[in-house]
Design a protein around this motif. Structure first.
Motif, PDB file in Angstrom:
ATOM      1  N   GLN A  10     -17.190  87.705  98.599  1.00 59.65           N
ATOM      2  CA  GLN A  10     -17.021  86.552  99.363  1.00 59.65           C
ATOM      3  C   GLN A  10     -17.779  85.098  98.896  1.00 59.65           C
ATOM      4  N   TRP A  11     -18.981  85.377  97.832  1.00 60.88           N
ATOM      5  CA  TRP A  11     -19.583  84.345  97.367  1.00 60.88           C
ATOM      6  C   TRP A  11     -18.763  83.868  96.232  1.00 60.88           C
ATOM      7  N   LEU A  12     -17.575  84.406  95.782  1.00 62.75           N
ATOM      8  CA  LEU A  12     -16.736  83.802  94.738  1.00 62.75           C
ATOM      9  C   LEU A  12     -15.909  82.726  95.389  1.00 62.75           C
ATOM     10  N   GLN A  13     -16.006  82.553  96.629  1.00 60.85           N
ATOM     11  CA  GLN A  13     -15.093  81.483  97.388  1.00 60.85           C
ATOM     12  C   GLN A  13     -16.072  80.541  98.339  1.00 60.85           C
ATOM     13  N   ASP A  14     -17.392  80.545  97.711  1.00 63.68           N
ATOM     14  CA  ASP A  14     -18.313  79.740  98.477  1.00 63.68           C
ATOM     15  C   ASP A  14     -17.675  78.236  98.170  1.00 63.68           C
ATOM     16  N   LYS A  15     -18.108  77.202  99.071  1.00 61.21           N
ATOM     17  CA  LYS A  15     -17.827  75.932  98.979  1.00 61.21           C
ATOM     18  C   LYS A  15     -18.590  75.218  97.719  1.00 61.21           C
ATOM     19  N   VAL A  16     -20.107  75.667  97.562  1.00 54.65           N
ATOM     20  CA  VAL A  16     -20.578  75.089  96.332  1.00 54.65           C
ATOM     21  C   VAL A  16     -20.521  75.822  94.952  1.00 54.65           C
ATOM     22  N   TYR A  17     -20.315  75.152  94.088  1.00 56.13           N
ATOM     23  CA  TYR A  17     -20.077  75.629  92.576  1.00 56.13           C
ATOM     24  C   TYR A  17     -21.132  76.515  92.195  1.00 56.13           C
ATOM     25  N   THR A  18     -22.289  76.231  92.330  1.00 55.18           N
ATOM     26  CA  THR A  18     -23.419  76.829  91.814  1.00 55.18           C
ATOM     27  C   THR A  18     -23.383  78.203  92.489  1.00 55.18           C
ATOM     28  N   ILE A  19     -23.197  78.318  93.653  1.00 56.93           N
ATOM     29  CA  ILE A  19     -23.029  79.748  94.261  1.00 56.93           C
ATOM     30  C   ILE A  19     -21.816  80.499  93.658  1.00 56.93           C
ATOM     31  N   ARG A  20     -20.719  79.770  93.456  1.00 57.82           N
ATOM     32  CA  ARG A  20     -19.535  80.835  92.866  1.00 57.82           C
ATOM     33  C   ARG A  20     -19.943  80.975  91.479  1.00 57.82           C
ATOM     34  N   ASP A  21     -20.598  80.080  90.538  1.00 57.19           N
ATOM     35  CA  ASP A  21     -21.139  80.277  89.268  1.00 57.19           C
ATOM     36  C   ASP A  21     -21.959  81.471  89.183  1.00 57.19           C
ATOM     37  N   ALA A  22     -22.968  81.697  90.048  1.00 61.85           N
ATOM     38  CA  ALA A  22     -23.920  82.675  90.113  1.00 61.85           C
ATOM     39  C   ALA A  22     -23.471  83.818  90.672  1.00 61.85           C
ATOM     40  N   ALA A  23     -22.374  83.759  91.423  1.00 67.49           N
ATOM     41  CA  ALA A  23     -21.686  84.894  91.990  1.00 67.49           C
ATOM     42  C   ALA A  23     -20.749  85.703  90.910  1.00 67.49           C
ATOM     43  N   ALA A  24     -20.159  84.586  90.061  1.00 70.84           N
ATOM     44  CA  ALA A  24     -19.455  85.203  88.730  1.00 70.84           C
ATOM     45  C   ALA A  24     -20.626  86.139  87.842  1.00 70.84           C
ATOM     46  N   ASN A  25     -21.809  85.640  87.752  1.00 70.56           N
ATOM     47  CA  ASN A  25     -22.818  86.189  86.731  1.00 70.56           C
ATOM     48  C   ASN A  25     -23.357  87.559  87.405  1.00 70.56           C
ATOM     49  N   ASN A  26     -23.371  87.422  88.868  1.00 68.34           N
ATOM     50  CA  ASN A  26     -23.719  88.478  89.405  1.00 68.34           C
ATOM     51  C   ASN A  26     -22.750  89.761  89.481  1.00 68.34           C
ATOM     52  N   LEU A  27     -21.441  89.511  89.361  1.00 65.60           N
ATOM     53  CA  LEU A  27     -20.471  90.650  89.091  1.00 65.60           C
ATOM     54  C   LEU A  27     -20.747  91.266  87.698  1.00 65.60           C
ATOM     55  N   LYS A  28     -20.931  90.380  86.721  1.00 65.88           N
ATOM     56  CA  LYS A  28     -21.328  90.687  85.389  1.00 65.88           C
ATOM     57  C   LYS A  28     -22.552  91.796  85.470  1.00 65.88           C
ATOM     58  N   ARG A  29     -23.739  91.230  85.906  1.00 63.89           N
ATOM     59  CA  ARG A  29     -24.898  92.018  86.108  1.00 63.89           C
ATOM     60  C   ARG A  29     -24.472  93.275  86.941  1.00 63.89           C
ATOM     61  N   LEU A  30     -23.830  93.250  87.792  1.00 63.01           N
ATOM     62  CA  LEU A  30     -23.534  94.373  88.593  1.00 63.01           C
ATOM     63  C   LEU A  30     -22.836  95.485  87.855  1.00 63.01           C
ATOM     64  N   ALA A  31     -21.853  94.954  87.120  1.00 66.54           N
ATOM     65  CA  ALA A  31     -21.182  95.915  86.093  1.00 66.54           C
ATOM     66  C   ALA A  31     -22.227  96.546  85.195  1.00 66.54           C
ATOM     67  N   GLU A  32     -23.054  95.735  84.738  1.00 65.17           N
ATOM     68  CA  GLU A  32     -24.135  96.423  83.748  1.00 65.17           C
ATOM     69  C   GLU A  32     -24.761  97.310  84.539  1.00 65.17           C
ATOM     70  N   GLU A  33     -25.451  97.149  85.536  1.00 63.45           N
ATOM     71  CA  GLU A  33     -25.912  97.997  86.182  1.00 63.45           C
ATOM     72  C   GLU A  33     -25.465  99.160  86.703  1.00 63.45           C
ATOM     73  N   LEU A  34     -24.339  99.053  87.313  1.00 66.59           N
ATOM     74  CA  LEU A  34     -23.589 100.444  87.840  1.00 66.59           C
ATOM     75  C   LEU A  34     -22.451 100.908  86.864  1.00 66.59           C
ATOM     76  N   GLY A  35     -22.253 100.394  85.995  1.00 67.62           N
ATOM     77  CA  GLY A  35     -21.323 101.000  84.786  1.00 67.62           C
ATOM     78  C   GLY A  35     -19.935 100.494  84.927  1.00 67.62           C
ATOM     79  N   PRO A  36     -19.121 100.319  83.863  1.00 67.31           N
ATOM     80  CA  PRO A  36     -17.533 100.059  83.792  1.00 67.31           C
ATOM     81  C   PRO A  36     -16.781 100.561  84.751  1.00 67.31           C
ATOM     82  N   GLU A  37     -17.144 102.055  85.223  1.00 64.42           N
ATOM     83  CA  GLU A  37     -16.256 102.739  85.890  1.00 64.42           C
ATOM     84  C   GLU A  37     -16.128 102.276  87.375  1.00 64.42           C
TER      85      GLU A  37
END
Length: 521
Positions: A377-404
């Protein structure tokens, strides 16, 4: 000039010539501007700490004496900050003179001089022999705490804990403890505020458990002070204070105050408490945490002030280690959801920062069921900073929980958003792909991510196309050379002929990167 002279020793031929830097700095110690004097004193301390002992005796100590005897108060103010450098190298007779001179500065007719003496007393006391601490320095300290200027008293109180640690516990109890207990009931809230900031450190210095009991009532008074600023200072130290008490004392005396503070009328008090209260869980143990702390956590999680809820959520790991996440999760989720949808974008941004650590604490199952949708949901936020942070968040989640996990729960939803009708959201997806590719590896990037990027190169919006060129450039180092030549290069060549100048520019930049990487390999 005062600042630069402090690093001038190599420029004048080394420490054997350091004394030539003292006269200009001595002159700067007389000037009216406080910031210049402070820098001059700082530089003199830096130079003095490197000087040879003989040079200190011949040049530095006479400088300190001249400043201390200066006609202008500015010189005497500067002198106070130099005694701790001069004293250790002084001959015994000169040490006696320096102690006497410092005592005179503490009784100077100008409040500015006494303030400087009070603020530097801790540094000077740390260099004085223990035999003189109890006599000369203790008398100086007591005089300063009884000064008729409130600002001097405050600076003396500020150094109480540091001074107390230099004394034997019994001397600390005899001389420092009564002062602090007395000041904890002072009429001025500024004084009580200063005591609240010092109390836990002083409690460390007084030693055995029975003597700490003298400080507990004072601390309880400060936690219940009628001034919010004092309660804020005291609440911010509650965990540190409990760590140096036994669990029984903490539960009996401090916990009732914590319960009161959790519903304090000041949101800043509740916020200060929320920022440290989670640390009490390891101190109190599992049973006391579940019975007494957990209800306080849960009430703070429902606080109307976002900072309070954020401060609790940011420290959840400390409670999780003691009682496990199951007891918290039922009340935790509504608070997270509410913060994630808060109307203030900075609050939404703050909660995004905590999501990866929450994911590791809550477990994959809970996260998938409850929080996964929020991340998309954050990827579609109206504020650019939130969308940018959401994209970085997905990367950190992938690192934390694994590629699978990411392949199953993130990638399909991200790729689906490439068809979003709003070009800003399609740009966000491109950014997410660029961040996820290094985590996902070459195989998934080639099979799933790269085709989506190539597809977006046909987009009608130039901003999308030149971001495609940027993403393709970032993928060059991730995929095989054959994929670069067969898939990435033809796409970039096509973009390099685009009508838009920016698209052509970034496409050519990416093509140059390909050529450079080929030459390097």
């Amino acid at each position: 000039m005062a600042e630069e002279l402090g690093v001038f020793i190599p420029c004048v031929g080394g420490v054997e010539h350091a004394h030539v830097l003292l006269p200009p700095l001595e002159t700067l110690c007389f000037v009216e501007e406080t910031c210049v004097r402070d820098k001059a004193v700082e530089s003199l301390c830096r130079i003095g700490s490197q000087m040879r002992e003989a040079d200190l005796v011949d040049s530095f100590i006479p400088l300190v004496k001249r400043l201390a005897d200066g006609e202008w108060f500015t010189a005497r103010v500067s002198a106070c900050g130099l005694f701790h450098i001069a004293y250790p190298s002084a001959p015994e007779i000169v040490k006696t003179e320096l102690r006497s001179t410092y005592s005179q500065l503490c009784q100077d007719g100008m409040p500015m001089v006494r303030r400087s003496a009070a603020s530097n007393l801790g540094k000077f006391a740390a260099t004085v022999e223990s035999a003189y601490l109890k006599i000369d320095i203790m008398q100086i300290f007591e005089d300063l705490t009884q000064d008729d200027q409130r600002s001097v008293q405050l600076l003396a109180i500020e150094g109480c804990a540091a001074f107390g640690k230099l004394l034997e516990p019994q001397d600390c109890v005899a001389h420092i403890l009564p002062v602090i207990v007395n000041f904890s009931q002072d009429k001025s809230w500024h004084v009580r505020y200063m005591v609240a900031n010092q109390l836990y450190e002083l409690c460390e210095a007084v030693g055995p458990e029975p003597t700490k009991m003298d400080l507990v009532p004072a601390y309880v008074r400060l936690l219940r002070d009628n001034e919010a600023e004092v309660r804020i200072a005291a609440a911010g130290k509650v965990t540190k204070f409990c760590r140096i008490l036994s669990p029984e004392l903490a539960i009996q005396h401090i916990l009732p105050c914590v319960k009161e503070l959790s519903s304090d009328s000041s949101q800043q008090v509740r916020s200060a408490l929320a920022s440290v209260i989670m640390g009490m869980a390891p101190v109190l143990g599992k049973d006391a945490t579940i019975e007494q702390l957990l209800p306080i956590f849960l009430s703070l999680l429902k606080d109307e002030f976002p900072d309070v809820r954020l401060n609790i959520i940011s420290k959840l790991d400390q409670v999780n280690q003691v009682i496990g996440i199951d007891l918290l999760s039922q009340s935790l989720l509504p608070a997270i959801v509410e913060l994630a949808e808060d109307r203030h974008w900075r609050v939404r941004l703050a909660i995004i920062e905590y999501i990866p650590s929450l994911a590791s604490q809550l477990g994959v199952g809970f996260f998938n069921n409850k929080l996964g949708a929020l991340c998309m949901q954050w990827l579609q936020d109206k504020v650019y900073t939130i969308r940018d942070a959401a994209a970085n968040n997905l990367k950190r989640l992938a690192e934390e929980l694994g590629p699978e996990w990411a392949m199953q729960h993130i990638i399909p939803q991200v790729l689906e958003m490439t068809n979003n009708p709003h070009y800003l959201y399609r740009m966000t997806v491109l950014g997410a792909i660029s961040l996820l590719a290094p985590v996902m590896g070459s195989e998934i990037t080639c099979s799933r991510l790269l085709p989506a990027v190539i597809n977006l190169s046909k987009d009608r919006v130039p901003n999308i196309k030149f971001n495609v060129a940027k993403v393709l450039q970032s993928l060059i180092s991730i995929v095989d050379q054959s994929v670069v030549e067969k898939t990435i290069r033809p796409c970039l060549v096509e973009l390099s002929d685009d009508p838009d100048v920016d698209v052509r520019y970034f496409a050519n930049q990416a093509l140059q990167s390909i050529d450079h990487s080929m030459m390097s390999s």
